[in-house]
Write an enzyme that holds these catalytic residues in place. Structure first.
Site, PDB file in Angstrom:
ATOM      1  N   GLY A  71       0.738  -1.067  -0.169  1.00 21.75           N
ATOM      2  CA  GLY A  71       0.077  -0.109  -0.103  1.00 21.75           C
ATOM      3  C   GLY A  71       0.799   1.212   0.144  1.00 21.75           C
ATOM      4  O   GLY A  71       0.401   2.249  -0.755  1.00 21.75           O
ATOM      5  N   THR A  72       1.873   1.421   0.771  1.00 26.04           N
ATOM      6  CA  THR A  72       2.512   2.543   0.957  1.00 26.04           C
ATOM      7  C   THR A  72       3.341   2.751  -0.412  1.00 26.04           C
ATOM      8  O   THR A  72       3.163   4.012  -0.605  1.00 26.04           O
ATOM      9  CB  THR A  72       3.718   2.305   2.048  1.00 26.04           C
ATOM     10  OG1 THR A  72       2.989   2.101   3.422  1.00 26.04           O
ATOM     11  CG2 THR A  72       4.625   3.549   2.257  1.00 26.04           C
ATOM     12  N   ASN A 151      -9.027   3.289   7.819  1.00 24.16           N
ATOM     13  CA  ASN A 151      -8.651   2.063   8.438  1.00 24.16           C
ATOM     14  C   ASN A 151      -8.868   2.271   9.923  1.00 24.16           C
ATOM     15  O   ASN A 151      -8.874   1.168  10.604  1.00 24.16           O
ATOM     16  CB  ASN A 151      -7.126   2.013   8.147  1.00 24.16           C
ATOM     17  CG  ASN A 151      -6.557   3.519   8.193  1.00 24.16           C
ATOM     18  OD1 ASN A 151      -6.862   4.215   7.607  1.00 24.16           O
ATOM     19  ND2 ASN A 151      -5.179   3.508   9.045  1.00 24.16           N
ATOM     20  N   GLN A 179      -8.228  -0.609   2.679  1.00 19.83           N
ATOM     21  CA  GLN A 179      -8.897  -1.270   3.676  1.00 19.83           C
ATOM     22  C   GLN A 179     -10.310  -1.941   2.760  1.00 19.83           C
ATOM     23  O   GLN A 179     -10.978  -2.613   3.701  1.00 19.83           O
ATOM     24  CB  GLN A 179      -9.601  -0.680   4.447  1.00 19.83           C
ATOM     25  CG  GLN A 179      -8.165   0.049   5.637  1.00 19.83           C
ATOM     26  CD  GLN A 179      -7.882  -1.346   6.682  1.00 19.83           C
ATOM     27  OE1 GLN A 179      -8.777  -2.041   6.915  1.00 19.83           O
ATOM     28  NE2 GLN A 179      -6.757  -1.123   6.956  1.00 19.83           N
ATOM     29  N   SER A 199      -3.370  -3.662  -1.047  1.00 19.11           N
ATOM     30  CA  SER A 199      -2.360  -4.421  -0.431  1.00 19.11           C
ATOM     31  C   SER A 199      -2.853  -5.739  -0.140  1.00 19.11           C
ATOM     32  O   SER A 199      -3.859  -5.822   0.611  1.00 19.11           O
ATOM     33  CB  SER A 199      -1.952  -3.341   0.519  1.00 19.11           C
ATOM     34  OG  SER A 199      -0.840  -3.977   1.494  1.00 19.11           O
ATOM     35  N   HIS A 201      -1.903  -8.000   2.249  1.00 21.96           N
ATOM     36  CA  HIS A 201      -1.990  -8.442   3.559  1.00 21.96           C
ATOM     37  C   HIS A 201      -3.089  -8.124   4.278  1.00 21.96           C
ATOM     38  O   HIS A 201      -3.413  -8.358   5.349  1.00 21.96           O
ATOM     39  CB  HIS A 201      -0.722  -7.671   4.114  1.00 21.96           C
ATOM     40  CG  HIS A 201      -0.399  -6.778   4.825  1.00 21.96           C
ATOM     41  ND1 HIS A 201      -0.713  -6.019   6.012  1.00 21.96           N
ATOM     42  CD2 HIS A 201      -0.220  -5.472   3.987  1.00 21.96           C
ATOM     43  CE1 HIS A 201      -0.488  -4.831   6.292  1.00 21.96           C
ATOM     44  NE2 HIS A 201      -0.177  -4.463   5.068  1.00 21.96           N
ATOM     45  N   THR A 237      12.793  -6.793  -9.945  1.00 24.74           N
ATOM     46  CA  THR A 237      12.497  -8.171 -10.114  1.00 24.74           C
ATOM     47  C   THR A 237      11.144  -8.128  -9.305  1.00 24.74           C
ATOM     48  O   THR A 237      10.866  -7.883  -8.357  1.00 24.74           O
ATOM     49  CB  THR A 237      13.280  -9.048  -9.552  1.00 24.74           C
ATOM     50  OG1 THR A 237      14.807  -8.723 -10.489  1.00 24.74           O
ATOM     51  CG2 THR A 237      12.964 -10.565  -9.892  1.00 24.74           C
ATOM     52  N   CYS A 325       2.008   7.028  20.616  1.00 26.69           N
ATOM     53  CA  CYS A 325       2.750   7.501  21.952  1.00 26.69           C
ATOM     54  C   CYS A 325       4.069   8.000  21.652  1.00 26.69           C
ATOM     55  O   CYS A 325       4.902   7.397  21.025  1.00 26.69           O
ATOM     56  CB  CYS A 325       2.805   6.215  22.797  1.00 26.69           C
ATOM     57  SG  CYS A 325       2.877   6.648  24.585  1.00 26.69           S
TER      58      CYS A 325
HETATM   59  N1  PLP Z   1      -3.779   2.526   3.375  1.00 26.23           N
HETATM   60  C1  PLP Z   1      -4.468   2.296   4.386  1.00 26.23           C
HETATM   61  C2  PLP Z   1      -5.874   2.928   4.578  1.00 26.23           C
HETATM   62  C3  PLP Z   1      -3.969   1.286   5.232  1.00 26.23           C
HETATM   63  O1  PLP Z   1      -4.952   0.656   6.371  1.00 26.23           O
HETATM   64  C4  PLP Z   1      -2.726   0.876   5.198  1.00 26.23           C
HETATM   65  C5  PLP Z   1      -2.149  -0.181   5.924  1.00 26.23           C
HETATM   66  O2  PLP Z   1      -1.391  -0.042   6.871  1.00 26.23           O
HETATM   67  C6  PLP Z   1      -1.764   1.385   4.121  1.00 26.23           C
HETATM   68  C7  PLP Z   1      -2.364   2.504   3.236  1.00 26.23           C
HETATM   69  C8  PLP Z   1      -0.260   1.095   3.998  1.00 26.23           C
HETATM   70  O3  PLP Z   1      -0.409  -0.303   3.448  1.00 26.23           O
HETATM   71  P1  PLP Z   1       0.731  -1.127   3.647  1.00 26.23           P
HETATM   72  O4  PLP Z   1       0.777  -1.745   5.274  1.00 26.23           O
HETATM   73  O5  PLP Z   1       0.776  -2.231   2.643  1.00 26.23           O
HETATM   74  O6  PLP Z   1       1.925  -0.404   3.194  1.00 26.23           O
END
Ligand code: PLP
Length: 410
Positions: A71-72, A151, A179, A199, A201, A237, A325
């Site tokens: 996702g990132t 999220n 999400q 993403s 996972h 790759t 925190c």
């Molecule tokens: N965007 C949302 C809404 C998420 O919940 C997350 C999860 O952490 C991310 C982006 C980032 O995804 P990733 O963990 O695959 O980098």
């Protein structure tokens, strides 16, 4: 003691069928998908098949699917790539107050190139008004980014309505669907989504692999230089086992979506009902109906979310809080802050996110532990509830645990 895992919005266990589908690509068929030889061709076929499966599941064409590391990366590539490709036309982007940090920080990074970002607010349920997005679009706007589902509080945004306005304005729309994928119906073409990130996972696929869809014709520049993989859009790759795992997980999630959502929403609704009736000074965060089937998130007056998490953890329950925190002081998350909750509520957040393996016994477990945990924490810190924001935050309220523990995020 068995852990009751209620943190599926952070990450999910990989589905056994996904593990099985990935297995050959670690060893027996471990070729590089760019190699000419037989093992390379086997890997290439696996990647091509996965691309077809994913395109079908998301309403895209295979050529619009770009594999990423999650996702990132997808979000950074979408936002920076679309903004930089169009910067001769303008340097303004629009996003919302409840986006993931990947979106907010990618937009913030664009300031290095002279971009401005307009942050559209949300209402008290975490909902974006598409008309606010429309009003934020200027002649120099080159990208709008709005998440599909939040999220932390689970609110589902009216993406098709937002897309109607971005389409009308001729501005590309990026959607963070991390999400939402696997859980909500998605069709990027019919919904008018230009760029979208998912993403694996989050829907029982492996960590470290994702997809960015880029509608054909969208102005966009790759941010990563190197080889010609992914038709010159993502050098490096290919993660063949991960890509096979993502496609298998998405196919399974879409095939079983309705029954899964029914199961999850029963757990969610039971948890919401039981917790709100058993814990005084508690409220649901996020939208009452337009919310992810697996998300039950709360704010409790006069307690620290971190302390609640630690109490649950000691009872074998893994959950999450929106707070972070820093130096021993708990800061409310930007999402919870954007909902406009009173000061003495914003730090007391809790997110329960259910998954396929959870059952009503898990709801029972959390509904049993939580009321007494909250009561005990409030008794330990009686000043907080009436004192408002002037009181220093409570830290380290659970004996035997350090005051600074990194919260689970996702
Ligand atoms: N965007 C949302 C809404 C998420 O919940 C997350 C999860 O952490 C991310 C982006 C980032 O995804 P990733 O963990 O695959 O980098």
């Amino acid at each position: 003691m068995r852990t009751v895992y209620l943190d599926h919005a952070a990450t999910t266990p990989v589905h056994p069928d996904v593990v099985a589908a990935m297995a050959p690509y670690w060893s027996d068929s471990a070729g590089n998908a760019s190699s000419m030889h037989e093992p390379g061709r086997i890997a290439r076929h696996a990647v091509d098949d996965a691309r077809d499966t994913i395109a079908r599941a998301l309403g895209a064409t295979p050529s619009e699917v770009v594999f990423t590391s999650g996702g990132t990366e997808g979000i950074n590539a979408a936002i920076k790539g679309a903004a930089i490709a169009a910067m001769a036309r303008g340097r303004h982007v629009v996003t919302t107050a409840i986006e993931h940090h990947a979106v907010l920080h990618a937009c913030g990074w664009l300031a290095n190139l002279g971009f401005e970002t307009t942050i559209v607010p949300v209402d008290r349920n975490g909902m974006v008004d598409p008309h606010d997005v429309r009003r934020a679009i200027r002649p120099d706007t080159v990208l709008v980014s709005v998440m599909f589902a939040n999220n932390e509080v689970g609110t589902i945004q009216p993406i098709a309505e937002v897309a109607a306005f971005t389409r009308h304005a001729g501005v590309p729309l990026h959607v963070d669907a991390v999400q939402a994928a696997g859980t909500l119906p998605i069709d990027v073409h019919s919904m008018g989504i230009d760029l979208m990130t998912i993403s694996a996972h989050k829907f029982q696929g492996p960590k470290g692999v994702g997809v960015l869809t880029i509608r054909n014709g969208t102005p966009w520049l790759p941010m990563q230089s190197g080889g010609a993989q992914e038709s010159n859009r993502r050098a490096g790759t290919e993660n063949v086992p991960g890509i096979v795992g993502l496609a298998t997980a998405l196919r399974l999630a879409v095939a079983h979506r309705d029954e899964a959502n029914l199961h999850l929403s029963r757990l969610r609704d039971s948890a919401i009902e039981r917790i709100l009736s058993a814990v005084p000074h508690a409220r649901l965060t996020g939208h009452p109906t337009q919310r992810l089937a697996n998300n039950a998130s709360f704010a409790f007056q006069g307690v620290e979310g971190e302390s609640i998490l630690l109490s649950l953890d000691m009872a074998g329950i893994a959950a999450s809080s929106g707070s972070a925190c820093t130096s021993g002081a708990t800061e409310p998350s930007h999402v919870v802050a954007a909902l406009g909750l009173p000061d003495d509520w914003v730090r007391g957040t809790l997110r329960l996110s259910f998954g396929a393996a959870n059952d009503l016994g898990d709801v029972e477990a959390v509904a049993t532990v939580l009321p007494s945990a909250v009561a005990r924490l409030r008794a330990l810190a009686p000043r907080r509830r009436d004192a408002g924001s002037a009181t220093p935050p409570i830290t380290g309220a659970v004996e035997g645990y350090p005051a600074t523990v990194k919260p689970a995020h996702g």
